[in-house]
Design a protein around this motif. Structure first.
Motif, PDB file in Angstrom:
ATOM      1  N   SER A   1      -4.453   3.653   5.803  1.00  0.00           N
ATOM      2  CA  SER A   1      -4.488   2.550   4.845  1.00  0.00           C
ATOM      3  C   SER A   1      -5.006   1.277   5.495  1.00  0.00           C
ATOM      4  N   ASP A   2      -5.325   0.300   4.661  1.00  0.00           N
ATOM      5  CA  ASP A   2      -5.893  -0.964   5.132  1.00  0.00           C
ATOM      6  C   ASP A   2      -4.796  -1.944   5.542  1.00  0.00           C
ATOM      7  N   HIS A   3      -4.022  -1.576   6.554  1.00  0.00           N
ATOM      8  CA  HIS A   3      -3.021  -2.532   7.004  1.00  0.00           C
ATOM      9  C   HIS A   3      -3.677  -3.641   7.820  1.00  0.00           C
TER      10      HIS A   3
ATOM     11  N   PHE B   1     -23.563  -4.823   8.345  1.00  0.00           N
ATOM     12  CA  PHE B   1     -22.228  -4.295   8.633  1.00  0.00           C
ATOM     13  C   PHE B   1     -21.563  -3.836   7.344  1.00  0.00           C
ATOM     14  N   ALA B   2     -20.964  -2.659   7.367  1.00  0.00           N
ATOM     15  CA  ALA B   2     -20.154  -2.178   6.250  1.00  0.00           C
ATOM     16  C   ALA B   2     -18.992  -1.383   6.818  1.00  0.00           C
ATOM     17  N   ARG B   3     -17.853  -1.523   6.170  1.00  0.00           N
ATOM     18  CA  ARG B   3     -16.663  -0.804   6.612  1.00  0.00           C
ATOM     19  C   ARG B   3     -16.244   0.201   5.553  1.00  0.00           C
ATOM     20  N   ALA B   4     -16.106   1.465   5.955  1.00  0.00           N
ATOM     21  CA  ALA B   4     -15.676   2.509   5.024  1.00  0.00           C
ATOM     22  C   ALA B   4     -14.215   2.310   4.646  1.00  0.00           C
ATOM     23  N   ALA B   5     -13.877   2.675   3.423  1.00  0.00           N
ATOM     24  CA  ALA B   5     -12.497   2.553   2.944  1.00  0.00           C
ATOM     25  C   ALA B   5     -11.606   3.596   3.610  1.00  0.00           C
ATOM     26  N   THR B   6     -10.327   3.269   3.729  1.00  0.00           N
ATOM     27  CA  THR B   6      -9.332   4.235   4.185  1.00  0.00           C
ATOM     28  C   THR B   6      -8.882   5.092   2.991  1.00  0.00           C
ATOM     29  N   PRO B   7      -8.321   6.273   3.246  1.00  0.00           N
ATOM     30  CA  PRO B   7      -8.058   7.213   2.144  1.00  0.00           C
ATOM     31  C   PRO B   7      -6.775   6.983   1.366  1.00  0.00           C
ATOM     32  N   GLY B   8      -5.925   6.038   1.794  1.00  0.00           N
ATOM     33  CA  GLY B   8      -4.621   5.903   1.169  1.00  0.00           C
ATOM     34  C   GLY B   8      -4.652   5.611  -0.313  1.00  0.00           C
TER      35      GLY B   8
ATOM     36  N   LEU C   1       0.835  -1.203   0.000  1.00  0.00           N
ATOM     37  CA  LEU C   1       0.000   0.000   0.000  1.00  0.00           C
ATOM     38  C   LEU C   1       0.869   1.253   0.000  1.00  0.00           C
ATOM     39  N   ASN C   2       1.958   1.221   0.744  1.00  0.00           N
ATOM     40  CA  ASN C   2       2.877   2.356   0.741  1.00  0.00           C
ATOM     41  C   ASN C   2       3.524   2.533  -0.626  1.00  0.00           C
ATOM     42  N   ARG C   3       3.946   1.436  -1.246  1.00  0.00           N
ATOM     43  CA  ARG C   3       4.551   1.550  -2.581  1.00  0.00           C
ATOM     44  C   ARG C   3       3.563   2.137  -3.588  1.00  0.00           C
TER      45      ARG C   3
END
Length: 346
Positions: A260-262, A284-291, A57-59
């Motif tokens: 990020s989704d680590h 249930f729903a999980r919002a995405a992270t912004p990375g 995700l960082n790359r």
């Protein structure tokens, strides 16, 4: 002032089964975490083949930032270093030195204050420079960005998307828990400390307002350490139980404390919290992270321009704690001291 590189500084994570235990030992060294706890967390990683998504995700994020820098005519090579696993920041700063870098900006992958989220990155920088010696480049850490409009906007859109598939869902914002003592130390004493939890609460307020949500909760995840040490509560899984007891039948979870989704996001939310909701028959729903959002790369470049061009910082609140290096400001003495160091294992 001129700079000739950008250092992307993150937490690190294993990328194979044989790397999991050495990585966890790096993370928890000197913190008295019992072996059985390490084995428990190691099993979480092995559930995903011993690979944390954080490095990739960082790359990916770095590639997006490099593209954005080029588009804006900013010629800064981006280097990648981690606190706890390859590529280690000491090695990265040595490479920067060999490449002739003399002054560099540093983007830490955390939006918040606090010890692990902020001051420990300062320690990483100083440790890396000390390892290289007198020839090491000067490194200036960019500011915290929890209330930046691009950060808030990306989360708000993610929350709206998560709500689209559920009716009458309760919004719950989640961040990494820390010991109460660490939170009390996360800010100047004259401000009452607790900069970390106050910033989390402010970010949640801003995202909720942007998403048009009037009522929401702020809870915590990933607690570790001895049970007798108080940590920030309630835990997300316990909160799902409490919501169900109160008649709530659907929940949208937003990991506002993470970029990020680590693995901790995937395990604690997508597995433990989601499974508990399913057991109770809750939506249930999980919002995405912004990375992975295009706005995140834009945000990073804006922070860079604040230092390159003295651009005015964009903030959605007057909340104290804009960061250690905003226009030359530095942390107050005693701010974010490692009172009871949280043993995050993401």
């Amino acid at each position: 002032m001129s700079y000739d590189a950008l250092l992307w500084l993150s937490f690190g994570g294993p990328e194979g089964p044989d790397e999991v235990m050495p990585f966890l030992e790096n993370v928890t060294r000197g913190r008295g975490v019992p072996p059985e706890r390490l084995a428990e967390v190691a099993e979480h990683y092995q559930h995903f083949g011993g690979v944390s998504p954080i490095n990739q995700l960082n790359r990916d994020a770095i590639a997006a930032v490099e593209k954005q820098l080029t588009a804006q005519g900013i010629h800064l090579p981006v280097y990648f270093g981690n606190r706890n696993w390859q590529p280690m920041v000491e090695q990265t700063v040595a490479k920067m030195t060999a490449d002739g870098v003399r002054r560099a900006l540093v983007f830490p992958t955390s939006a918040y204050g606090g010890y692990s989220a902020c001051r420990q990155y300062d320690e990483d920088i100083e440790r890396a420079r000390a390892a290289v010696g007198e020839s090491a480049p000067d490194l200036l850490k960019l500011r915290q960005f929890f209330d930046h409009p691009l950060f808030v906007g990306a989360f708000a859109d993610a929350v709206r998307t998560a709500h689209a598939g559920l009716e009458n869902a309760r919004t719950v914002f989640v961040a990494h828990s820390v010991p109460e003592s660490a939170d009390r130390a996360s800010g100047p004493p004259e401000e009452g400390g607790r900069r970390y939890s106050k910033q989390i609460a402010e970010a949640a307020r801003l995202v909720a307002a942007e998403a048009g949500i009037a009522e929401y909760d702020v809870v915590w995840q990933s607690r570790s350490g001895p049970p007798q040490v108080p940590w920030l509560e309630p835990d997300i899984v316990d909160h799902v139980d409490a919501l169900y007891a109160d008649g709530v039948r659907a929940v949208v979870v937003c990991p506002v404390g993470f970029v990020s989704d680590h693995l901790e996001v995937i395990w604690d939310l997508d597995n433990e919290a989601a499974e508990r909701a399913a057991e109770l028959g809750m939506g249930f729903a999980r919002a995405a992270t912004p990375g992975t959002d295009a706005r995140f790369a834009e945000l990073v470049v804006e922070l860079v321009r604040e230092q390159l061009d003295a651009a005015s910082p964009r903030k959605l609140s007057e909340f104290p704690g804009a960061g250690c290096t905003l226009n030359g400001d530095v942390c107050a003495i005693g701010c974010c001291a490692p009172a009871q160091r949280p043993a995050s294992t993401r």
